[in-house]
Scaffold this motif. Structure first.
Motif, PDB file in Angstrom:
ATOM      1  N   VAL A 111      15.417 -40.721  -7.429  1.00  0.00           N
ATOM      2  CA  VAL A 111      15.166 -40.262  -8.796  1.00  0.00           C
ATOM      3  C   VAL A 111      16.464 -40.292  -9.602  1.00  0.00           C
ATOM      4  CG1 VAL A 111      14.523 -38.246 -10.182  1.00  0.00           C
ATOM      5  CG2 VAL A 111      13.151 -38.867  -8.175  1.00  0.00           C
ATOM      6  N   ALA A 112      17.576 -39.893  -8.983  1.00  0.00           N
ATOM      7  CA  ALA A 112      18.871 -39.850  -9.671  1.00  0.00           C
ATOM      8  C   ALA A 112      19.327 -41.232 -10.131  1.00  0.00           C
ATOM      9  CB  ALA A 112      19.922 -39.209  -8.773  1.00  0.00           C
ATOM     10  N   ARG A 113      18.766 -42.279  -9.546  1.00  0.00           N
ATOM     11  CA  ARG A 113      19.140 -43.649  -9.919  1.00  0.00           C
ATOM     12  C   ARG A 113      18.326 -44.185 -11.099  1.00  0.00           C
ATOM     13  NH1 ARG A 113      18.855 -43.970  -4.171  1.00  0.00           N
ATOM     14  NH2 ARG A 113      20.945 -43.953  -3.296  1.00  0.00           N
ATOM     15  N   CYS A 114      17.581 -43.339 -11.757  1.00  0.00           N
ATOM     16  CA  CYS A 114      16.757 -43.770 -12.895  1.00  0.00           C
ATOM     17  C   CYS A 114      17.621 -44.478 -13.932  1.00  0.00           C
ATOM     18  CB  CYS A 114      16.060 -42.562 -13.521  1.00  0.00           C
ATOM     19  SG  CYS A 114      14.951 -43.006 -14.873  1.00  0.00           S
ATOM     20  N   PRO A 115      17.173 -45.645 -14.399  1.00  0.00           N
ATOM     21  CA  PRO A 115      17.971 -46.354 -15.406  1.00  0.00           C
ATOM     22  C   PRO A 115      18.037 -45.581 -16.710  1.00  0.00           C
ATOM     23  CG  PRO A 115      15.841 -47.433 -15.091  1.00  0.00           C
ATOM     24  CD  PRO A 115      15.924 -46.335 -14.070  1.00  0.00           C
ATOM     25  N   GLN A 116      19.195 -45.666 -17.352  1.00  0.00           N
ATOM     26  CA  GLN A 116      19.406 -45.028 -18.650  1.00  0.00           C
ATOM     27  C   GLN A 116      20.531 -45.756 -19.367  1.00  0.00           C
ATOM     28  OE1 GLN A 116      20.258 -40.962 -17.637  1.00  0.00           O
ATOM     29  NE2 GLN A 116      22.380 -41.356 -17.212  1.00  0.00           N
ATOM     30  N   PRO A 117      20.637 -45.577 -20.677  1.00  0.00           N
ATOM     31  CA  PRO A 117      21.699 -46.272 -21.408  1.00  0.00           C
ATOM     32  C   PRO A 117      23.091 -45.781 -21.000  1.00  0.00           C
ATOM     33  CG  PRO A 117      20.149 -45.194 -22.923  1.00  0.00           C
ATOM     34  CD  PRO A 117      19.781 -44.788 -21.540  1.00  0.00           C
ATOM     35  N   ALA A 118      24.074 -46.655 -21.137  1.00  0.00           N
ATOM     36  CA  ALA A 118      25.462 -46.269 -20.855  1.00  0.00           C
ATOM     37  C   ALA A 118      25.837 -45.076 -21.719  1.00  0.00           C
ATOM     38  CB  ALA A 118      26.392 -47.444 -21.139  1.00  0.00           C
ATOM     39  N   GLY A 119      26.516 -44.124 -21.110  1.00  0.00           N
ATOM     40  CA  GLY A 119      26.971 -42.945 -21.834  1.00  0.00           C
ATOM     41  C   GLY A 119      25.972 -41.802 -21.882  1.00  0.00           C
ATOM     42  N   ALA A 120      24.754 -42.024 -21.364  1.00  0.00           N
ATOM     43  CA  ALA A 120      23.764 -40.945 -21.343  1.00  0.00           C
ATOM     44  C   ALA A 120      24.209 -39.879 -20.338  1.00  0.00           C
ATOM     45  CB  ALA A 120      22.385 -41.478 -20.972  1.00  0.00           C
ATOM     46  N   PRO A 121      23.934 -38.616 -20.614  1.00  0.00           N
ATOM     47  CA  PRO A 121      24.341 -37.566 -19.691  1.00  0.00           C
ATOM     48  C   PRO A 121      23.645 -37.720 -18.336  1.00  0.00           C
ATOM     49  CG  PRO A 121      23.206 -36.625 -21.606  1.00  0.00           C
ATOM     50  CD  PRO A 121      23.221 -38.101 -21.774  1.00  0.00           C
ATOM     51  N   GLU A 122      24.370 -37.401 -17.298  1.00  0.00           N
ATOM     52  CA  GLU A 122      23.800 -37.438 -15.958  1.00  0.00           C
ATOM     53  C   GLU A 122      23.621 -36.001 -15.472  1.00  0.00           C
ATOM     54  OE1 GLU A 122      25.734 -40.100 -13.253  1.00  0.00           O
ATOM     55  OE2 GLU A 122      26.115 -41.545 -14.849  1.00  0.00           O
ATOM     56  N   TYR A 123      22.404 -35.694 -15.064  1.00  0.00           N
ATOM     57  CA  TYR A 123      22.087 -34.362 -14.565  1.00  0.00           C
ATOM     58  C   TYR A 123      21.745 -34.452 -13.086  1.00  0.00           C
ATOM     59  CZ  TYR A 123      21.360 -33.441 -19.556  1.00  0.00           C
ATOM     60  OH  TYR A 123      21.524 -33.316 -20.907  1.00  0.00           O
ATOM     61  N   PRO A 124      22.056 -33.411 -12.330  1.00  0.00           N
ATOM     62  CA  PRO A 124      21.641 -33.434 -10.927  1.00  0.00           C
ATOM     63  C   PRO A 124      20.121 -33.302 -10.823  1.00  0.00           C
ATOM     64  CG  PRO A 124      22.559 -31.296 -11.490  1.00  0.00           C
ATOM     65  CD  PRO A 124      22.750 -32.180 -12.695  1.00  0.00           C
ATOM     66  N   VAL A 125      19.569 -33.845  -9.770  1.00  0.00           N
ATOM     67  CA  VAL A 125      18.162 -33.641  -9.448  1.00  0.00           C
ATOM     68  C   VAL A 125      18.130 -32.421  -8.531  1.00  0.00           C
ATOM     69  CG1 VAL A 125      16.115 -34.631  -8.372  1.00  0.00           C
ATOM     70  CG2 VAL A 125      17.680 -36.099  -9.658  1.00  0.00           C
ATOM     71  N   VAL A 126      17.334 -31.438  -8.884  1.00  0.00           N
ATOM     72  CA  VAL A 126      17.317 -30.152  -8.181  1.00  0.00           C
ATOM     73  C   VAL A 126      16.114 -30.086  -7.244  1.00  0.00           C
ATOM     74  CG1 VAL A 126      17.219 -27.641  -8.477  1.00  0.00           C
ATOM     75  CG2 VAL A 126      18.442 -29.060 -10.156  1.00  0.00           C
ATOM     76  N   ILE A 127      16.359 -29.666  -6.011  1.00  0.00           N
ATOM     77  CA  ILE A 127      15.306 -29.500  -5.007  1.00  0.00           C
ATOM     78  C   ILE A 127      15.188 -28.019  -4.680  1.00  0.00           C
ATOM     79  CG2 ILE A 127      14.597 -29.977  -2.629  1.00  0.00           C
ATOM     80  CD1 ILE A 127      16.439 -32.485  -2.790  1.00  0.00           C
ATOM     81  N   ARG A 128      13.973 -27.498  -4.742  1.00  0.00           N
ATOM     82  CA  ARG A 128      13.728 -26.111  -4.336  1.00  0.00           C
ATOM     83  C   ARG A 128      12.532 -26.085  -3.406  1.00  0.00           C
ATOM     84  NH1 ARG A 128      14.689 -21.851  -8.544  1.00  0.00           N
ATOM     85  NH2 ARG A 128      14.232 -20.526  -6.771  1.00  0.00           N
TER      86      ARG A 128
END
Length: 137
Positions: A111-128
């Motif tokens: 999921v963390a490898r989802c494509p996005q434009p350069a410079g877009a914020p990167e958020y952690p994927v949270v598992i609970r």
């Protein structure tokens, strides 16, 4: 065991998805948005095929959020979003039924490898982990 896998975002990210970039999040093109949706659809399809997919949803932008609390008399106090004090909010989630924490971590990494434009914020994927009963607290 069931797990909640969460992705985060901000109001600025939702605006960027609509092509309205900012210093916090660059504007997405229609191709960027379609690539993201195709990526997420492929993940959902794969998880459905393995039987691990229970549920998954993208959530509406924070501007459509409503908080409900109680005042001193126990009456509801309603506040509509977005909320300036909150930078990151839940943008979407999956409920997955996986054999192990290692397996759900592999999925979160995908999921963390989802494509996005350069410079877009990167958020952690949270598992609970989802509790099976009151004894799991």
């Amino acid at each position: 065991m069931k797990y909640l896998v969460m992705v985060q975002g901000s109001q600025a990210d939702y605006e960027a998805l609509k092509g309205q970039g900012s210093a916090q999040s660059p504007a997405w093109t229609e191709q960027d948005v379609q690539a993201m949706y195709a990526f997420m659809t492929a993940i959902n399809d794969d998880l459905a095929e393995t039987g691990e997919f229970v549920d998954g949803q993208g959530l509406a932008e924070p501007a459509k959020t409503r908080h409900v609390s109680l005042d001193a008399d126990g009456k509801p106090v309603i506040t509509d979003g977005p909320y300036g004090e909150t930078k990151e909010l839940l943008a979407g989630y999956w409920v997955l039924d996986c054999a192990s924490l290692e397996r759900v971590t592999e999925i979160a990494a995908r999921v963390a490898r989802c494509p996005q434009p350069a410079g877009a914020p990167e958020y952690p994927v949270v598992i609970r982990p989802i509790q099976d009963g009151a004894g799991d607290i």
